[in-house]
Design a protein around this motif. Structure first.
Motif, PDB file in Angstrom:
ATOM      1  N   LEU A 175       0.506  -1.132   0.238  1.00  0.00           N
ATOM      2  CA  LEU A 175      -0.320  -0.276   0.248  1.00  0.00           C
ATOM      3  C   LEU A 175       0.645   1.465   0.231  1.00  0.00           C
ATOM      4  CD1 LEU A 175      -3.057  -1.191   2.255  1.00  0.00           C
ATOM      5  CD2 LEU A 175      -2.867  -0.906   0.393  1.00  0.00           C
ATOM      6  N   ALA A 176       2.044   1.073   0.868  1.00  0.00           N
ATOM      7  CA  ALA A 176       3.178   2.610   0.794  1.00  0.00           C
ATOM      8  C   ALA A 176       3.838   2.922   0.081  1.00  0.00           C
ATOM      9  CB  ALA A 176       3.887   1.967   1.754  1.00  0.00           C
ATOM     10  N   LEU A 177       3.961   1.661  -1.661  1.00  0.00           N
ATOM     11  CA  LEU A 177       4.339   1.609  -2.863  1.00  0.00           C
ATOM     12  C   LEU A 177       3.885   2.368  -3.317  1.00  0.00           C
ATOM     13  CD1 LEU A 177       7.274  -1.235  -2.506  1.00  0.00           C
ATOM     14  CD2 LEU A 177       7.491   1.055  -2.651  1.00  0.00           C
ATOM     15  N   ALA A 178       2.542   2.081  -3.819  1.00  0.00           N
ATOM     16  CA  ALA A 178       1.454   2.087  -4.507  1.00  0.00           C
ATOM     17  C   ALA A 178       0.942   3.407  -4.282  1.00  0.00           C
ATOM     18  CB  ALA A 178      -0.504   1.167  -4.226  1.00  0.00           C
ATOM     19  N   ALA A 179       1.258   4.166  -3.162  1.00  0.00           N
ATOM     20  CA  ALA A 179       0.557   5.427  -2.682  1.00  0.00           C
ATOM     21  C   ALA A 179       1.666   6.397  -3.603  1.00  0.00           C
ATOM     22  CB  ALA A 179       0.159   5.820  -1.433  1.00  0.00           C
ATOM     23  N   ALA A 180       3.274   5.746  -3.072  1.00  0.00           N
ATOM     24  CA  ALA A 180       4.239   6.639  -3.529  1.00  0.00           C
ATOM     25  C   ALA A 180       4.261   6.533  -4.982  1.00  0.00           C
ATOM     26  CB  ALA A 180       5.138   5.875  -2.969  1.00  0.00           C
ATOM     27  N   ALA A 196      -6.365  11.946  -6.798  1.00  0.00           N
ATOM     28  CA  ALA A 196      -7.971  10.460  -5.829  1.00  0.00           C
ATOM     29  C   ALA A 196      -7.282   9.394  -6.099  1.00  0.00           C
ATOM     30  CB  ALA A 196      -8.436  11.246  -6.513  1.00  0.00           C
ATOM     31  N   ALA A 197      -6.702   8.605  -7.167  1.00  0.00           N
ATOM     32  CA  ALA A 197      -6.516   7.621  -6.709  1.00  0.00           C
ATOM     33  C   ALA A 197      -6.155   6.288  -5.298  1.00  0.00           C
ATOM     34  CB  ALA A 197      -5.384   6.898  -7.683  1.00  0.00           C
ATOM     35  N   LEU A 198      -5.244   7.826  -5.217  1.00  0.00           N
ATOM     36  CA  LEU A 198      -5.531   7.114  -3.493  1.00  0.00           C
ATOM     37  C   LEU A 198      -6.297   6.555  -2.242  1.00  0.00           C
ATOM     38  CD1 LEU A 198      -2.981  10.281  -2.349  1.00  0.00           C
ATOM     39  CD2 LEU A 198      -1.914   7.932  -2.957  1.00  0.00           C
ATOM     40  N   PHE A 199      -7.640   7.090  -2.814  1.00  0.00           N
ATOM     41  CA  PHE A 199      -8.580   6.236  -2.133  1.00  0.00           C
ATOM     42  C   PHE A 199      -8.566   5.321  -2.941  1.00  0.00           C
ATOM     43  CE2 PHE A 199      -9.514  11.426  -2.048  1.00  0.00           C
ATOM     44  CZ  PHE A 199      -9.813  10.997  -0.920  1.00  0.00           C
ATOM     45  N   ALA A 200      -8.679   4.686  -3.962  1.00  0.00           N
ATOM     46  CA  ALA A 200      -8.497   3.426  -4.160  1.00  0.00           C
ATOM     47  C   ALA A 200      -7.996   2.457  -3.326  1.00  0.00           C
ATOM     48  CB  ALA A 200      -7.925   2.897  -5.744  1.00  0.00           C
ATOM     49  N   LEU A 201      -6.980   2.830  -2.578  1.00  0.00           N
ATOM     50  CA  LEU A 201      -6.664   2.004  -1.772  1.00  0.00           C
ATOM     51  C   LEU A 201      -6.762   1.267  -0.465  1.00  0.00           C
ATOM     52  CD1 LEU A 201      -2.976   3.551  -1.473  1.00  0.00           C
ATOM     53  CD2 LEU A 201      -3.618   2.432  -2.947  1.00  0.00           C
ATOM     54  N   LEU A 202      -8.230   2.542  -0.799  1.00  0.00           N
ATOM     55  CA  LEU A 202      -9.538   1.720   0.818  1.00  0.00           C
ATOM     56  C   LEU A 202      -9.502   0.747   0.448  1.00  0.00           C
ATOM     57  CD1 LEU A 202     -10.560   5.235   1.572  1.00  0.00           C
ATOM     58  CD2 LEU A 202      -8.659   4.081   2.571  1.00  0.00           C
ATOM     59  N   PRO A 203     -10.637   0.670  -0.307  1.00  0.00           N
ATOM     60  CA  PRO A 203     -11.404  -0.731  -1.008  1.00  0.00           C
ATOM     61  C   PRO A 203      -9.946  -2.202  -0.861  1.00  0.00           C
ATOM     62  CG  PRO A 203     -11.664   0.408  -2.617  1.00  0.00           C
ATOM     63  CD  PRO A 203     -10.872   1.766  -1.281  1.00  0.00           C
TER      64      PRO A 203
END
Length: 241
Positions: A175-180, A196-203
């Protein structure tokens, strides 16, 4: 006292994640196609606001599809067949993608998302190949190829798939690498609404490992070009260009 919900039943299944991604993608493409990538919003603040909101919702789709591909790579019965499916539908979808997004059935300067997903799959495949040399050569080659071919989301897309493939070993790191990757992509393109793609990490974080009630195998593959074609026809019927 009621029994607790089994841990595997909590969260979101793979089918639920795919449904969310498809809905997000459809909203995004509806705004892009019907409003001609924002060109139809000139001088119309309300319409421009709607367009930006829809495109923001649409940023959720791609990270979820990347995550599902990384999961599918692990569970597929045949990586070769998986790659062939992506390749066939990448080629089959390109003309309608170009028509929907660029208004012409031939636009070689940008390729649809199936090409990105295919290169992401090939990157994962090479990373797990028996030959250690491919571990170092394959993924960078796929990242560079995505940028060179100008696939949808480009090199960032392949990097995001590689980051999310770490999910099974280390979820926080994935998740951290994806956010980065998302933030670096926004900074590189100077396009911060893409965050806004960061919100995809919640689901994605809520994924419970269950497959869920899956649609037929080819449902999404067919939906991608067909919904773009339907939007093209609707744009023409409404006289939007």
């Amino acid at each position: 006292m009621s029994n607790p919900v089994p841990a595997r039943a909590r969260g979101l299944s793979g089918a639920a994640l795919k449904g969310l991604a498809v809905l997000s993608m459809t909203i995004d493409h509806a705004a892009a196609v019907l409003l001609q990538n924002g060109a139809a919003c000139a001088g119309r603040p309300a319409l421009a606001g709607l367009y930006l909101a829809c495109r923001g919702v649409g940023r959720l789709a791609f990270p979820i599809f990347c995550f599902l591909l990384a999961q599918g790579f692990v569970h597929t019965a045949s990586r070769r067949a998986y790659a062939w499916r992506l390749a066939v539908f990448a080629l089959a979808s390109e003309a309608v993608f170009d028509l929907a997004i660029f208004g012409t059935p031939w636009y070689p300067g940008y390729q649809n998302v199936f090409f990105t997903l295919l290169l992401g799959l090939l990157a994962l495949w090479s990373l797990h190949a028996p030959n250690p040399a491919l571990h170092w050569v394959g993924p960078p080659a796929c990242v560079l190829a995505a940028g060179w071919l100008h696939t949808d989301y480009g090199s960032y897309g392949v990097l995001l798939i590689l980051a999310l493939s770490l999910w099974r070993k280390n979820r926080p790191a994935a998740l951290a690498l994806a956010a980065a990757a998302v933030l670096l992509h926004c900074a590189w393109n100077s396009y911060w609404p893409g965050a806004a793609a960061l919100f995809a990490l919640l689901p994605i974080a809520a994924y419970n490992g269950a497959r869920g009630r899956a649609l037929p195998k080819y449902a999404f593959y067919l939906y991608y070009p067909l919904h773009l074609l339907a939007l093209c026809l609707l744009r023409r019927a409404l006289g939007l260009g």
